[in-house]
Write a protein that holds these residues in place. Structure first.
Motif, PDB file in Angstrom:
ATOM      1  N   ARG A   4      11.556  21.979  -9.131  1.00  0.00           N
ATOM      2  CA  ARG A   4      10.588  23.033  -9.452  1.00  0.00           C
ATOM      3  C   ARG A   4       9.158  22.499  -9.297  1.00  0.00           C
ATOM      4  O   ARG A   4       8.904  21.302  -9.481  1.00  0.00           O
ATOM      5  CB  ARG A   4      10.772  23.522 -10.891  1.00  0.00           C
ATOM      6  CG  ARG A   4      12.084  24.247 -11.159  1.00  0.00           C
ATOM      7  CD  ARG A   4      12.162  24.666 -12.630  1.00  0.00           C
ATOM      8  NE  ARG A   4      13.435  25.258 -12.980  1.00  0.00           N
ATOM      9  CZ  ARG A   4      13.714  26.555 -12.900  1.00  0.00           C
ATOM     10  NH1 ARG A   4      12.783  27.395 -12.452  1.00  0.00           N
ATOM     11  NH2 ARG A   4      14.896  27.019 -13.244  1.00  0.00           N
ATOM     12  N   TYR A  58       7.060  24.746 -15.937  1.00  0.00           N
ATOM     13  CA  TYR A  58       7.026  24.704 -14.479  1.00  0.00           C
ATOM     14  C   TYR A  58       6.307  25.927 -13.923  1.00  0.00           C
ATOM     15  O   TYR A  58       6.246  26.989 -14.564  1.00  0.00           O
ATOM     16  CB  TYR A  58       8.438  24.618 -13.920  1.00  0.00           C
ATOM     17  CG  TYR A  58       9.087  23.276 -14.129  1.00  0.00           C
ATOM     18  CD1 TYR A  58       8.622  22.164 -13.446  1.00  0.00           C
ATOM     19  CD2 TYR A  58      10.157  23.123 -15.004  1.00  0.00           C
ATOM     20  CE1 TYR A  58       9.199  20.912 -13.632  1.00  0.00           C
ATOM     21  CE2 TYR A  58      10.750  21.879 -15.197  1.00  0.00           C
ATOM     22  CZ  TYR A  58      10.267  20.777 -14.510  1.00  0.00           C
ATOM     23  OH  TYR A  58      10.837  19.554 -14.705  1.00  0.00           O
ATOM     24  N   PHE A  65       7.732  23.551  -2.467  1.00  0.00           N
ATOM     25  CA  PHE A  65       7.172  23.427  -3.815  1.00  0.00           C
ATOM     26  C   PHE A  65       5.653  23.561  -3.848  1.00  0.00           C
ATOM     27  O   PHE A  65       5.068  23.612  -4.930  1.00  0.00           O
ATOM     28  CB  PHE A  65       7.596  22.092  -4.425  1.00  0.00           C
ATOM     29  CG  PHE A  65       9.085  21.959  -4.597  1.00  0.00           C
ATOM     30  CD1 PHE A  65       9.813  22.954  -5.249  1.00  0.00           C
ATOM     31  CD2 PHE A  65       9.769  20.871  -4.088  1.00  0.00           C
ATOM     32  CE1 PHE A  65      11.191  22.856  -5.398  1.00  0.00           C
ATOM     33  CE2 PHE A  65      11.148  20.762  -4.234  1.00  0.00           C
ATOM     34  CZ  PHE A  65      11.855  21.758  -4.891  1.00  0.00           C
ATOM     35  N   LEU A  74      13.516  27.509  -9.454  1.00  0.00           N
ATOM     36  CA  LEU A  74      14.342  26.427  -8.947  1.00  0.00           C
ATOM     37  C   LEU A  74      14.582  26.637  -7.453  1.00  0.00           C
ATOM     38  O   LEU A  74      14.930  27.739  -7.019  1.00  0.00           O
ATOM     39  CB  LEU A  74      15.678  26.398  -9.693  1.00  0.00           C
ATOM     40  CG  LEU A  74      16.690  25.327  -9.265  1.00  0.00           C
ATOM     41  CD1 LEU A  74      16.148  23.929  -9.533  1.00  0.00           C
ATOM     42  CD2 LEU A  74      18.012  25.548  -9.993  1.00  0.00           C
TER      43      LEU A  74
END
Length: 424
Positions: free
Chosen positions: A68, A27, A159, A31
């Motif tokens: 994520r 990722y 994100f 988070l």
């Protein structure tokens, strides 16, 4: 961030993310979680797409994303409610209802539609994986779809490394711009030509405040909505409806036709009146003008237009009462609003009517009406605090006998709009 302070759907999504997405991909970010509230509408139903006034408040029920950022253009989602995955690419997004991805579940099409609208205004998005959770009743008239759309916008901002922001000051998108964007996303996703009420209420929420929104100018102002002696009780009929199949678009077309006919009638008698020439929506026709010309409309259009014009007046009456701190008196106007929705706009159903009738017989219930698009969903009730248990008991005893169904009861509070958090 102390996760114990987060709303339950946000906590649920955060806790489930590592369990759902555990395929060891790399990722590109920490988070995080984003959320947005559902809403109740005190008064002003079906007035938004007629250019009128509405008086909603955001509530402490939310849709939430936790996930994520990815290193590609893929969006992968897991719904805790539907127990299903959805996946799409941010390349080649749909621009119309007809271009929607038929293989996507319905809930994911709203998330996709928001992405399409953001890209349309030149926002650069990144892919992400996320768990989607929420406690806004689905199809219950508390705007679960709008909450999902606004939460989607907040999630895309989070994100995509804050490629854009939503807010009042120095933000890329104002709350109203975000609401309009998400309104278009819903129209793309559902094919329903909804107004802006639901998305605006979710974006504009503030604790202990209701919002008076002019759905034409999009001007708004906050009104106090806090009384320790009065509770907002939402009762769910357990009847679900699909707006696209419930004649929502048909009602909108009927209102547009009534506007055209009334404008022609008024212009015939007042050809030099500049104000008459500017009539665009039912909001532009005064109660006095309607009374003068209503008998020249077909009976069906007379009922539809009569409801909308009167409902706009009811919104302004409730505003005056709230400004004067007379919240209890506002309840009386809810009863009248329900009668109009039932008899003139004809969007109620037997279960909604049963809940309103039951509430009317409980001392301490100040007012009640159906809420939302209609044909199912919830009622909103203004109730003195010491009468909430009595209302609950009456509904639990009488509603199953009258309908063969069980109803659920929630006490809602005016709450804040969308938000996000990055976990350490």
């Amino acid at each position: 961030m102390d996760s114990t302070k987060l709303l339950p759907p946000v906590k649920e999504a955060l806790e489930q993310f590592p369990q759902v997405f555990h395929d060891e991909i790399a990722y590109a970010g920490p988070l995080g979680a984003a959320w947005a509230p559902g809403r109740v509408n005190l008064i002003g139903e079906h007035t938004d797409y007629n250019g009128g006034f509405v008086l909603p408040l955001a509530v402490d029920r939310v849709s939430a994303f936790a996930g994520r950022t990815r290193q590609d253009q893929t969006v992968r989602l897991w719904s805790t409610h539907f127990k299903e995955y959805a996946q799409f690419s941010l390349a080649g997004l749909p621009e119309t209802f007809e271009e929607q991805r038929a293989d996507l579940p319905g809930w994911a099409r709203y998330v996709l539609g928001v992405a399409a609208e953001l890209v349309r205004v030149d926002v650069v998005l990144k892919g992400f994986d996320a768990v989607v959770s929420g406690d806004v009743p689905l199809g219950g008239g508390m705007s679960s779809s709008a909450a999902l759309e606004i939460a989607s916008a907040e999630a895309y901002a989070l994100f995509s490394d804050h490629a854009f922001s939503i807010g009042e000051k120095d933000a890329t998108l104002t709350p109203i711009e975000t609401a309009g964007l998400c309104q278009r996303a819903e129209q793309i996703a559902s094919g329903v030509m909804c107004g802006i009420l639901d998305q605006a209420a979710s974006c504009l929420g503030q604790p202990r405040k209701a919002v008076l929104l002019d759905c034409r100018s999009l001007d708004y102002r906050y009104l106090p909505f806090e009384d320790s002696n009065v509770s907002v009780v939402v009762i769910d009929t357990s009847v679900r409806r699909e707006l696209a199949s419930s004649a929502y678009n048909e009602r909108r077309q009927q209102c547009e036709e009534a506007t055209r006919r009334l404008r022609d009638l008024i212009l015939r008698d007042e050809p030099e009146n500049a104000q008459t020439r500017s009539i665009k929506e039912l909001r532009d026709i005064s109660p006095e003008q309607f009374d003068r010309y209503k008998n020249q409309l077909p009976a069906l259009l007379q009922k539809r237009a009569g409801y909308v014009i009167a409902e706009n007046e009811r919104v302004l009456q409730v505003v005056t009462l709230l400004e004067a701190g007379r919240i209890e008196e506002a309840g009386q106007i809810l009863w009248i609003g329900h009668a109009g929705l039932r008899d003139e706009y004809e969007v109620s159903c037997a279960e909604l009517d049963a809940l309103v009738d039951i509430a009317r017989e409980v001392p301490g219930v100040l007012g009640a009406r159906m809420m939302g698009g209609g044909f199912g969903g919830c009622t909103i009730n203004l109730v003195r605090g010491d009468a909430v248990d009595s209302l609950r008991q009456a509904v639990e005893q009488q509603y199953p006998e009258r309908t063969g169904r069980q109803a659920s009861i929630d006490i809602c509070r005016a709450a804040a709009g969308p938000g996000h958090v990055v976990m350490n």
